[in-house]
Design an enzyme around this catalytic site. Sequence first.
Site, mmCIF file in Angstrom:
data_model
loop_
_atom_site.group_PDB
_atom_site.id
_atom_site.type_symbol
_atom_site.label_atom_id
_atom_site.label_comp_id
_atom_site.label_asym_id
_atom_site.label_seq_id
_atom_site.Cartn_x
_atom_site.Cartn_y
_atom_site.Cartn_z
ATOM 1 N N ALA A 89 35.766 45.568 11.068
ATOM 2 C CA ALA A 89 35.969 44.341 11.850
ATOM 3 C C ALA A 89 35.183 44.475 13.154
ATOM 4 O O ALA A 89 33.974 44.649 13.120
ATOM 5 C CB ALA A 89 37.456 44.098 12.076
ATOM 6 N N LYS B 67 19.262 41.365 18.332
ATOM 7 C CA LYS B 67 20.531 40.797 17.886
ATOM 8 C C LYS B 67 20.771 39.525 18.685
ATOM 9 O O LYS B 67 20.202 39.355 19.766
ATOM 10 C CB LYS B 67 21.650 41.809 18.152
ATOM 11 N N ARG C 152 25.878 36.986 15.737
ATOM 12 C CA ARG C 152 27.344 36.994 15.722
ATOM 13 C C ARG C 152 27.864 35.747 16.429
ATOM 14 O O ARG C 152 27.284 35.331 17.437
ATOM 15 C CB ARG C 152 27.794 38.261 16.457
ATOM 16 N N GLY D 280 40.044 45.127 8.511
ATOM 17 C CA GLY D 280 39.170 43.957 8.351
ATOM 18 C C GLY D 280 38.761 43.756 6.903
ATOM 19 O O GLY D 280 38.119 44.605 6.302
ATOM 20 N N SER E 203 31.957 49.941 8.263
ATOM 21 C CA SER E 203 30.769 49.119 8.534
ATOM 22 C C SER E 203 30.673 48.574 9.950
ATOM 23 O O SER E 203 29.602 48.128 10.360
ATOM 24 C CB SER E 203 30.744 47.918 7.584
ATOM 25 N N ALA E 204 31.776 48.552 10.698
ATOM 26 C CA ALA E 204 31.724 47.853 11.998
ATOM 27 C C ALA E 204 30.589 48.388 12.859
ATOM 28 O O ALA E 204 30.335 49.592 12.881
ATOM 29 C CB ALA E 204 33.058 48.004 12.721
ATOM 30 N N ASN E 205 29.920 47.491 13.552
ATOM 31 C CA ASN E 205 28.884 47.903 14.497
ATOM 32 C C ASN E 205 29.542 48.362 15.789
ATOM 33 O O ASN E 205 30.604 47.870 16.165
ATOM 34 C CB ASN E 205 27.971 46.708 14.807
ATOM 35 N N ASP F 296 26.065 37.716 10.723
ATOM 36 C CA ASP F 296 26.855 38.837 11.241
ATOM 37 C C ASP F 296 28.302 38.336 11.293
ATOM 38 O O ASP F 296 28.626 37.303 10.685
ATOM 39 C CB ASP F 296 26.339 39.271 12.631
HETATM 40 N N1 LIG Z 1 27.760 41.531 7.084
HETATM 41 C C1 LIG Z 1 26.946 42.559 7.075
HETATM 42 O O1 LIG Z 1 26.105 42.708 6.194
HETATM 43 C C2 LIG Z 1 27.022 43.593 8.158
HETATM 44 C C3 LIG Z 1 28.145 43.697 8.963
HETATM 45 N N2 LIG Z 1 28.228 44.702 9.891
HETATM 46 C C4 LIG Z 1 29.402 44.824 10.751
HETATM 47 O O2 LIG Z 1 30.568 45.010 9.942
HETATM 48 C C5 LIG Z 1 31.690 44.358 10.572
HETATM 49 C C6 LIG Z 1 32.283 43.324 9.613
HETATM 50 O O3 LIG Z 1 31.279 42.367 9.307
HETATM 51 P P1 LIG Z 1 31.548 41.148 8.306
HETATM 52 O O4 LIG Z 1 32.427 41.620 7.196
HETATM 53 O O5 LIG Z 1 30.236 40.558 8.020
HETATM 54 O O6 LIG Z 1 32.366 40.177 9.262
HETATM 55 P P2 LIG Z 1 33.410 39.028 8.856
HETATM 56 O O7 LIG Z 1 33.477 38.112 10.011
HETATM 57 O O8 LIG Z 1 33.107 38.483 7.510
HETATM 58 O O9 LIG Z 1 34.786 39.871 8.705
HETATM 59 C C7 LIG Z 1 35.496 40.432 9.753
HETATM 60 C C8 LIG Z 1 36.954 40.513 9.328
HETATM 61 O O10 LIG Z 1 37.699 41.213 10.327
HETATM 62 C C9 LIG Z 1 38.901 40.520 10.533
HETATM 63 N N3 LIG Z 1 39.443 40.873 11.841
HETATM 64 C C10 LIG Z 1 39.115 40.355 13.052
HETATM 65 N N4 LIG Z 1 39.852 40.951 14.018
HETATM 66 C C11 LIG Z 1 40.641 41.869 13.387
HETATM 67 C C12 LIG Z 1 41.626 42.800 13.829
HETATM 68 N N5 LIG Z 1 41.973 42.905 15.118
HETATM 69 N N6 LIG Z 1 42.228 43.593 12.909
HETATM 70 C C13 LIG Z 1 41.905 43.480 11.593
HETATM 71 N N7 LIG Z 1 41.010 42.610 11.128
HETATM 72 C C14 LIG Z 1 40.382 41.816 12.007
HETATM 73 C C15 LIG Z 1 38.535 39.056 10.354
HETATM 74 O O11 LIG Z 1 39.685 38.255 10.111
HETATM 75 C C16 LIG Z 1 37.593 39.140 9.181
HETATM 76 O O12 LIG Z 1 38.297 39.063 7.949
HETATM 77 C C17 LIG Z 1 31.141 43.753 11.873
HETATM 78 O O13 LIG Z 1 31.337 44.677 12.928
HETATM 79 C C18 LIG Z 1 29.653 43.585 11.591
HETATM 80 O O14 LIG Z 1 28.882 43.600 12.778
HETATM 81 C C19 LIG Z 1 27.247 45.636 10.014
HETATM 82 C C20 LIG Z 1 26.119 45.588 9.228
HETATM 83 C C21 LIG Z 1 25.886 44.507 8.303
HETATM 84 O O1 LIG Z 2 21.831 40.642 8.652
HETATM 85 C C1 LIG Z 2 22.303 41.734 8.284
HETATM 86 O O2 LIG Z 2 23.258 41.841 7.522
HETATM 87 C C2 LIG Z 2 21.689 43.030 8.698
HETATM 88 C C3 LIG Z 2 21.174 43.103 10.060
HETATM 89 C C4 LIG Z 2 22.231 43.339 11.080
HETATM 90 O O3 LIG Z 2 22.366 42.545 11.957
HETATM 91 C C5 LIG Z 2 23.075 44.530 11.068
HETATM 92 O O4 LIG Z 2 22.868 45.448 10.284
HETATM 93 O O5 LIG Z 2 23.990 44.598 11.914
#
Ligand SMILES: NC(=O)C1=CN([C@@H]2O[C@H](COP(=O)(O)OP(=O)(O)OC[C@H]3O[C@@H](n4cnc5c(N)ncnc54)[C@H](O)[C@@H]3O)[C@@H](O)[C@H]2O)C=CC1
Ligand SMILES: O=C(O)CCC(=O)C(=O)O
Length: 384
Positions: free
Chosen positions: A257, A93, A57, A193, A278-280, A128
Amino acid sequence: MSFLTASSKNDEIENMSLLEKMSEHEQVVFCNDPSTNLKAIIAIHSTKLGPAIGGCRMHPYESFDEALDDVLRLSKGMSYKCAAADVDFGGGKAVIIGDPLTDKSPELFRAFGQFVESLGGRFYTGTDMGTTMEDFIHAMKETNNVVGIPEAYGGGGDSSVPTAESVIYGLKATNKMLFGNESLQPVTYAIQGLGKVGFKVAERLLKEGATICVSDVNVDSIQAIQEKAAQTSEGTVTIVETNEIYSQKADVYIPCAMGGIINDTTIDQFQFKAIAGSANNQLLEEKHGIELAKKGILYAPDYIINSGGLIQVSDELYGANKERVLLKTKEIYNTILEVYKQADLYQISTVEAANQLCERVMANREKRNSFYTRSISPKWNLRH
Ligand SMILES: NC(=O)C1=CN([C@@H]2O[C@H](COP(=O)(O)OP(=O)(O)OC[C@H]3O[C@@H](n4cnc5c(N)ncnc54)[C@H](O)[C@@H]3O)[C@@H](O)[C@H]2O)C=CC1
Ligand SMILES: O=C(O)CCC(=O)C(=O)O
C-alpha cells in the site's frame, strides 16, 4: 492553463528552500489547470541514463509539502529502480493532488497529458497508486508519452501483473535466503493492501496453499479475497485491522500500500523474519534499513522487488513483448539474492548493498550517456 517551473523566482526565500529540497533533481514542474482543477507535480530526478520514466500517483495529500516530498522521493527511487533493472531510462514520477474516488475526470487526465507532452519526451508516465489504465487512455489523447496502457491501444497491458510477478520472485529469493528453499507454501505472510498488486500476490499465495493474513481499508477488497479463499481448498486467509498488520506473527511482511511504513513506531512491533513487498519508499528514512539489519530482519529493497512494472512499461516503448518482459522479470530473483549475499558478506544492510550495486551501474553507464534531450538523436527506439 498555467505553467510554472521551480526555477521561477517570485519569493526568493521560499524558492531557495524549494531549490534546496530539489537539489538532487534535474527538474520539477508544477502543473495547475483551474478549468479541470488539476494540481500536479512532475519530478525528474535524472535523465543521465535516458528519458525519465515513472508512474503517476493520485492521492488526497494533506499539504503541498507532503505531495512534493512524495514525488521527490519516488522519482529518485525510480533512478535506482532503472539502474537495478538495467533499463535505459532515468528516474521520474508524478503526483496529482486529489482524491481518486471523487476528483477524477477525463478532462483532468487530458490536462495532465498536456503537461507531460510539454516536456518534449523527457518524461514517460503511467499508473501508480490511485490511478488506472483507463485514466491514461484520456491522457493519451494529448500525448504519446504514456506507458502501461491496454493491449488494445498498443500497450503491454496492466503493469501491476508483472509487478506482482516480481514480488513473487522476490519472495522466492527471500525464502531461499531464510530457509534454504524457495518454496512459497510453508511460509506465513502478512499482506498490507489488496489493490492492483497486493491482491494478485495474495491470490497467488493462496493458490500455492500458503497461510496469509491481510489488511485493507477498502472493504470490497477484503470481501473479494475472502471469496477467492473460499474458492481454493489450499490456502487460508485471516483478516486483520489495518493497524494490527505490523505486529502479526507471520514470517514475511508484504507491504503493498503506502510508503513510510518502516519507521520508529512500526519497527518496534515487527516480529517478522523478512519484509518483501511492492510498496514504493517503504523506509521512512534510510536509517530504518540499517535498523532492520540490526534487528536481523531481512529486507528486500523495494525498488528491486517491485521493478516488474517498470520492466514492462519500459519494454512497451520498444514494442510490447510479454516473453521479453517475463525473462527480465525472472532476473529479479537473482538480483535480490545477490543483494542479500553481498549484505551478508560485507556485514552491511541490504539497502546499502542495493544502493552500491545501482550506483556502480549508474557510474558505468553515465560514462557512455549524456544529458538526454530530443534534439540528440535517441538511441532508444521510442514512440513519438
Ligand atoms: N502498480 C504497479 O505496477 C506498481 C506499484 N508499486 C507500488 O506498490 C504499492 C501498491 O500499488 P497498487 O497496488 O498499484 O496501488 P492500488 O491503489 O491499486 O492499491 C493500494 C491498496 O492499498 C490499500 N490501502 C490504502 N491505505 C491502506 C492502509 N492504511 N492499510 C491497508 N491498505 C491500505 C488501498 O485500499 C488499495 O486497495 C504502491 O506503493 C505503489 O507505488 C510499485 C511498482 C509498480
Ligand atoms: O508504471 C509502472 O507500473 C512502473 C513504473 C513505476 O512508476 C514504478 O515502478 O513505481
